[in-house]
Design a protein around this motif. Structure first.
Motif, PDB file in Angstrom:
ATOM      1  N   THR A  91      26.273 -12.431 -24.655  1.00 36.55           N
ATOM      2  CA  THR A  91      27.138 -13.549 -25.026  1.00 36.55           C
ATOM      3  C   THR A  91      28.465 -13.389 -24.312  1.00 36.55           C
ATOM      4  O   THR A  91      29.032 -12.297 -24.302  1.00 36.55           O
ATOM      5  CB  THR A  91      27.378 -13.585 -26.551  1.00 36.55           C
ATOM      6  OG1 THR A  91      26.116 -13.629 -27.228  1.00 36.55           O
ATOM      7  CG2 THR A  91      28.216 -14.790 -26.949  1.00 36.55           C
ATOM      8  N   VAL A  92      28.975 -14.471 -23.730  1.00 42.83           N
ATOM      9  CA  VAL A  92      30.286 -14.459 -23.094  1.00 42.83           C
ATOM     10  C   VAL A  92      31.144 -15.543 -23.746  1.00 42.83           C
ATOM     11  O   VAL A  92      30.773 -16.727 -23.749  1.00 42.83           O
ATOM     12  CB  VAL A  92      30.198 -14.707 -21.578  1.00 42.83           C
ATOM     13  CG1 VAL A  92      31.596 -14.721 -20.957  1.00 42.83           C
ATOM     14  CG2 VAL A  92      29.341 -13.643 -20.909  1.00 42.83           C
ATOM     15  N   VAL A  93      32.274 -15.125 -24.310  1.00 40.53           N
ATOM     16  CA  VAL A  93      33.203 -16.043 -24.973  1.00 40.53           C
ATOM     17  C   VAL A  93      34.319 -16.363 -23.983  1.00 40.53           C
ATOM     18  O   VAL A  93      35.120 -15.497 -23.626  1.00 40.53           O
ATOM     19  CB  VAL A  93      33.780 -15.410 -26.257  1.00 40.53           C
ATOM     20  CG1 VAL A  93      34.761 -16.367 -26.932  1.00 40.53           C
ATOM     21  CG2 VAL A  93      32.650 -15.032 -27.215  1.00 40.53           C
ATOM     22  N   ILE A  94      34.370 -17.618 -23.528  1.00 41.02           N
ATOM     23  CA  ILE A  94      35.337 -18.030 -22.508  1.00 41.02           C
ATOM     24  C   ILE A  94      36.472 -18.786 -23.189  1.00 41.02           C
ATOM     25  O   ILE A  94      36.350 -19.968 -23.525  1.00 41.02           O
ATOM     26  CB  ILE A  94      34.662 -18.888 -21.424  1.00 41.02           C
ATOM     27  CG1 ILE A  94      33.483 -18.118 -20.806  1.00 41.02           C
ATOM     28  CG2 ILE A  94      35.680 -19.271 -20.352  1.00 41.02           C
ATOM     29  CD1 ILE A  94      32.738 -18.893 -19.735  1.00 41.02           C
ATOM     30  N   LEU A  95      37.588 -18.097 -23.390  1.00 44.33           N
ATOM     31  CA  LEU A  95      38.750 -18.692 -24.036  1.00 44.33           C
ATOM     32  C   LEU A  95      39.500 -19.631 -23.095  1.00 44.33           C
ATOM     33  O   LEU A  95      40.173 -20.563 -23.546  1.00 44.33           O
ATOM     34  CB  LEU A  95      39.705 -17.590 -24.504  1.00 44.33           C
ATOM     35  CG  LEU A  95      39.097 -16.484 -25.370  1.00 44.33           C
ATOM     36  CD1 LEU A  95      40.117 -15.386 -25.609  1.00 44.33           C
ATOM     37  CD2 LEU A  95      38.598 -17.042 -26.693  1.00 44.33           C
ATOM     38  N   THR A  96      39.397 -19.394 -21.803  1.00 44.74           N
ATOM     39  CA  THR A  96      40.178 -20.080 -20.781  1.00 44.74           C
ATOM     40  C   THR A  96      39.921 -21.579 -20.769  1.00 44.74           C
ATOM     41  O   THR A  96      38.773 -22.026 -20.834  1.00 44.74           O
ATOM     42  CB  THR A  96      39.845 -19.512 -19.393  1.00 44.74           C
ATOM     43  OG1 THR A  96      39.836 -18.084 -19.473  1.00 44.74           O
ATOM     44  CG2 THR A  96      40.858 -19.977 -18.357  1.00 44.74           C
ATOM     45  N   GLU A  97      40.985 -22.378 -20.648  1.00 47.00           N
ATOM     46  CA  GLU A  97      40.835 -23.814 -20.415  1.00 47.00           C
ATOM     47  C   GLU A  97      41.333 -24.143 -19.011  1.00 47.00           C
ATOM     48  O   GLU A  97      41.901 -23.312 -18.323  1.00 47.00           O
ATOM     49  CB  GLU A  97      41.610 -24.628 -21.456  1.00 47.00           C
ATOM     50  CG  GLU A  97      43.095 -24.395 -21.490  1.00 47.00           C
ATOM     51  CD  GLU A  97      43.786 -25.284 -22.518  1.00 47.00           C
ATOM     52  OE1 GLU A  97      43.345 -26.443 -22.706  1.00 47.00           O
ATOM     53  OE2 GLU A  97      44.757 -24.813 -23.141  1.00 47.00           O
ATOM     54  N   HIS A  98      41.067 -25.361 -18.574  1.00 51.83           N
ATOM     55  CA  HIS A  98      41.451 -25.848 -17.244  1.00 51.83           C
ATOM     56  C   HIS A  98      40.747 -25.094 -16.121  1.00 51.83           C
ATOM     57  O   HIS A  98      41.287 -24.973 -15.019  1.00 51.83           O
ATOM     58  CB  HIS A  98      42.975 -25.788 -17.047  1.00 51.83           C
ATOM     59  CG  HIS A  98      43.746 -26.515 -18.091  1.00 51.83           C
ATOM     60  ND1 HIS A  98      43.495 -27.839 -18.406  1.00 51.83           N
ATOM     61  CD2 HIS A  98      44.763 -26.107 -18.896  1.00 51.83           C
ATOM     62  CE1 HIS A  98      44.344 -28.210 -19.373  1.00 51.83           C
ATOM     63  NE2 HIS A  98      45.111 -27.189 -19.681  1.00 51.83           N
TER      64      HIS A  98
END
Length: 303
Positions: A91-98
């Motif tokens: 599982t990879v949790v990608i907090l980054t936006e834009h």
């Protein structure tokens, strides 16, 4: 894997930065099984008592992990996500936006090829009260999150926090909070999260927090129609005008597509109780579970 459990080992990419350090400390403090971090400029050091590696692949060889969470700026997000995926993260949790759209497409393509679950982009993360949290949700705050039997799904971290605060104040604990993210191309949909909570033995009922735009709530409604667990929903954006983007990139209505009215009709047709305001959710939950509206402790919703 969508619901975090404490046996899952977590790698923090960007752990040594300001935000990475702050949130890693909070995750560790509430029991999250963080095992290592990544920063190529500080490889070989220890930070917060944990080993730091140059890449996720090196981390997997030295300190195996199951989940990765990214405190990484948009321009570097693609490479960091691919590193974690190719290392074998489940599982990879990608907090980054834009993150540029082409990079998001590349991430999802790689994840599909490796069998990796992507949560996000633009997610606030996952909380399992009593086990820990992964991301930037205040999972360490006992005034907001308490162990219990109600799962919460939300695109918005701030709105999800409000819902969980209202539940906790009403004496209703949570089995899990699943922040699916506000990007137009997310890896885990509302329906995916709903299916996960339907299978979760610790979850007795579900709160689904939606927003105008897209068709995720309608797709989730089709699944909810066959569930035995009660589902309560709140849809944000009821007063927003057509064609105006509200908050998240996916929260835009074009004509009747993705409208508040359309989502509410679909949910109610599926037997989902829809709240007019977030404050109504505890009452609707108690009603769905057969408890009096004003009986704060009538149903043991805390674990």
């Amino acid at each position: 894997m969508i619901v975090y459990r404490q046996h899952a080992r977590v790698l923090v990419q960007g752990m040594t930065g300001k935000q990475g350090s702050f949130w890693t400390e909070k995750m560790l403090a509430c029991g999250t099984n963080v095992v290592a971090g990544v920063n190529p400029k500080r490889a070989g050091e220890r930070h917060l008592g944990l080993p730091v590696y140059a890449t996720a692949r090196e981390a997997m060889a030295g300190t195996p992990f199951d989940w990765a969470v990214m405190f990484i700026p948009p321009a570097a997000a693609r490479d960091a996500a691919l590193d974690a995926i190719e290392a074998g993260a489940r599982t990879v949790v990608i907090l980054t936006e834009h993150i540029p759209a082409r990079d998001v497409i590349a991430i999802h393509h790689a994840a599909a090829g490796h069998g990796t679950r992507i949560i996000g982009p633009n997610t606030a993360g996952i909380v399992t009260p009593g086990d820990g949290f992964v991301g930037i949700m205040p999972g360490h705050n006992g005034n907001i999150f308490q162990p219990g039997e109600v799962g919460v799904i939300s695109r918005s971290g701030s709105l999800g926090t409000l819902i969980c605060l209202n539940l906790t104040r009403a004496g209703i604990g949570q089995s899990a909070f699943l922040g699916i993210g506000g990007d137009p191309m997310i890896g885990t949909t509302t329906r995916d999260a709903l299916e996960a909570l339907d299978r979760d033995e610790a979850t007795r009922a579900v709160v689904m927090v939606g927003e105008i735009g897209g068709a995720m709530e309608e797709e989730a409604a089709a699944y909810a129609a066959g569930m035995s667990k009660p589902v309560v929903s709140f849809i944000a954006g009821r007063a927003s005008p057509p064609g105006k983007k509200m908050g998240h990139a996916g929260a835009i209505v074009s004509g009747a597509f993705g409208s508040y009215a359309g989502k509410r009709r679909a949910l109610e047709a599926a037997g989902v109780a829809v709240a007019d305001t977030p404050g109504e959710i505890p009452h609707l939950l108690r009603s769905a579970l057969g408890a009096p509206r004003d009986a704060a402790q009538a149903v043991p919703l805390h674990a």
